[in-house]
Design a protein around this motif. Sequence first.
Motif, PDB file in Angstrom:
ATOM      1  N   GLU A   5     -12.606  -9.381 -15.838  1.00 38.37           N
ATOM      2  CA  GLU A   5     -11.211  -8.955 -15.690  1.00 38.37           C
ATOM      3  C   GLU A   5     -11.018  -8.296 -14.325  1.00 38.37           C
ATOM      4  O   GLU A   5     -11.811  -7.448 -13.927  1.00 38.37           O
ATOM      5  N   LEU A   6      -9.987  -8.724 -13.639  1.00 38.02           N
ATOM      6  CA  LEU A   6      -9.688  -8.189 -12.313  1.00 38.02           C
ATOM      7  C   LEU A   6      -8.230  -7.756 -12.257  1.00 38.02           C
ATOM      8  O   LEU A   6      -7.324  -8.569 -12.472  1.00 38.02           O
ATOM      9  N   TYR A   7      -8.013  -6.477 -11.992  1.00 38.47           N
ATOM     10  CA  TYR A   7      -6.655  -5.994 -11.752  1.00 38.47           C
ATOM     11  C   TYR A   7      -6.296  -6.280 -10.299  1.00 38.47           C
ATOM     12  O   TYR A   7      -7.136  -6.106  -9.400  1.00 38.47           O
ATOM     13  N   VAL A   8      -5.064  -6.697 -10.073  1.00 41.55           N
ATOM     14  CA  VAL A   8      -4.562  -6.939  -8.707  1.00 41.55           C
ATOM     15  C   VAL A   8      -3.229  -6.215  -8.554  1.00 41.55           C
ATOM     16  O   VAL A   8      -2.335  -6.377  -9.381  1.00 41.55           O
ATOM     17  N   ALA A  21      -2.798   1.994  -7.138  1.00 35.91           N
ATOM     18  CA  ALA A  21      -4.180   1.542  -7.348  1.00 35.91           C
ATOM     19  C   ALA A  21      -5.112   2.729  -7.573  1.00 35.91           C
ATOM     20  O   ALA A  21      -6.012   2.672  -8.428  1.00 35.91           O
ATOM     21  N   ILE A  22      -4.903   3.802  -6.811  1.00 36.24           N
ATOM     22  CA  ILE A  22      -5.747   4.993  -6.969  1.00 36.24           C
ATOM     23  C   ILE A  22      -5.513   5.633  -8.342  1.00 36.24           C
ATOM     24  O   ILE A  22      -6.470   6.003  -9.045  1.00 36.24           O
ATOM     25  N   CYS A  99      -6.392  -4.556  -4.173  1.00 36.73           N
ATOM     26  CA  CYS A  99      -5.108  -3.958  -3.793  1.00 36.73           C
ATOM     27  C   CYS A  99      -4.762  -4.290  -2.344  1.00 36.73           C
ATOM     28  O   CYS A  99      -5.551  -4.014  -1.438  1.00 36.73           O
ATOM     29  N   GLY A 100      -3.582  -4.891  -2.134  1.00 36.33           N
ATOM     30  CA  GLY A 100      -3.163  -5.160  -0.765  1.00 36.33           C
ATOM     31  C   GLY A 100      -1.984  -6.105  -0.701  1.00 36.33           C
ATOM     32  O   GLY A 100      -1.522  -6.627  -1.713  1.00 36.33           O
ATOM     33  N   ALA A 290       3.382   7.317  -9.882  1.00 36.54           N
ATOM     34  CA  ALA A 290       2.236   6.398  -9.931  1.00 36.54           C
ATOM     35  C   ALA A 290       1.664   6.349 -11.344  1.00 36.54           C
ATOM     36  O   ALA A 290       1.278   5.275 -11.833  1.00 36.54           O
ATOM     37  N   GLN A 291       1.626   7.495 -12.005  1.00 35.93           N
ATOM     38  CA  GLN A 291       1.086   7.553 -13.372  1.00 35.93           C
ATOM     39  C   GLN A 291       1.944   6.750 -14.346  1.00 35.93           C
ATOM     40  O   GLN A 291       1.433   6.063 -15.226  1.00 35.93           O
ATOM     41  N   GLN A 292       3.261   6.813 -14.166  1.00 37.77           N
ATOM     42  CA  GLN A 292       4.155   6.027 -15.025  1.00 37.77           C
ATOM     43  C   GLN A 292       3.975   4.523 -14.780  1.00 37.77           C
ATOM     44  O   GLN A 292       4.046   3.718 -15.713  1.00 37.77           O
ATOM     45  N   LEU A 293       3.733   4.160 -13.528  1.00 32.93           N
ATOM     46  CA  LEU A 293       3.472   2.751 -13.213  1.00 32.93           C
ATOM     47  C   LEU A 293       2.170   2.289 -13.860  1.00 32.93           C
ATOM     48  O   LEU A 293       2.087   1.175 -14.379  1.00 32.93           O
ATOM     49  N   VAL A 294       1.160   3.163 -13.842  1.00 31.47           N
ATOM     50  CA  VAL A 294      -0.121   2.840 -14.486  1.00 31.47           C
ATOM     51  C   VAL A 294       0.085   2.620 -15.986  1.00 31.47           C
ATOM     52  O   VAL A 294      -0.450   1.666 -16.570  1.00 31.47           O
TER      53      VAL A 294
END
Length: 301
Positions: A5-8, A21-22, A99-100, A290-294
């Motif tokens: 599994e790879l998150y992008v 990403a962090i 990430c990029g 960022a936490q809500q996006l995660v």
Amino acid sequence: MSKLELYVIAGPTASGKTGAAIALAKEIGGEVVSCDSMQIYQGMDILSAKPTLQEQDGVVHHLLSVLPPSEKCSAARFRDMAIPIIEDIARRGKQPILCGGTGLYIDAVTKPMGFALEGDDNLRATLMQENPLVLHERLAAIDPPTAARLHPNDVRRVVRALEVHALTGKTMTQIAEEDAKKEAPYAVKMFALDWQRDVLYNRIDRRVDIMLECGLIEEVSALMKDDAEHPTALQALGYKEILSALRGEISMEQAIDQVKQGSRNYAKRQLTWFRRDARIQWLEAEKRTAQQLVSAMLAYH
């Protein structure tokens, strides 16, 4: 055997990819593999908006500042560097997160892409000297579908298609058809951060202001001393514009305006690229931490 599994986390410049990403890495025990065609180079920290150690916040980042600016990095070379790192992260029980904003590099890692060969500099240089209309006619004769979607003035891509045919004996159309039959190497969970266009452009302008406060002019000045040795720097957004101002060809104010406009244009091209990718889940980023996006990412199955 199940796929790795790879998150992008993809998307345009200044959209908040790094912060997301962090935050994701901290939540799920991950490490970040940078997928940025400029952050991979040394000495271009501000130009490429490379995350500082403080911004990395203890999360391990890979493929930052690993090549001197004198070297070239193709999609194939990036893929060959990234894949062993991704697999090593997983072997150590961590979650790899790519990430990029360099869409071609993301595709090179996440799609089965036979096209991403290194190429031939001499052949390319020879082809680039020829009349664009003649080149396009030659491509139309061997690969009508590719010629039909490329404008004769898009010399770089026309030449690339001719180069690939000369080196492999296959057209870009044939290679794309072969790739479509292959299985993707990873189980990809792919996200991009979505902003209203005017809000994104304001974020881009603000980022350029911050880069200036952080020493962008000084960084360009240092690279400028060796710019014969650093052809890659010439491709970085902001380098040519600031360089022109340092040489007195335009005012610094004009240069900064050009950097902001160029960055907005680049974001537009990135959005066009990523909007075509049906794998991407677009997440509304405005008014979300960022936490809500995660949390939104982890809610997708």
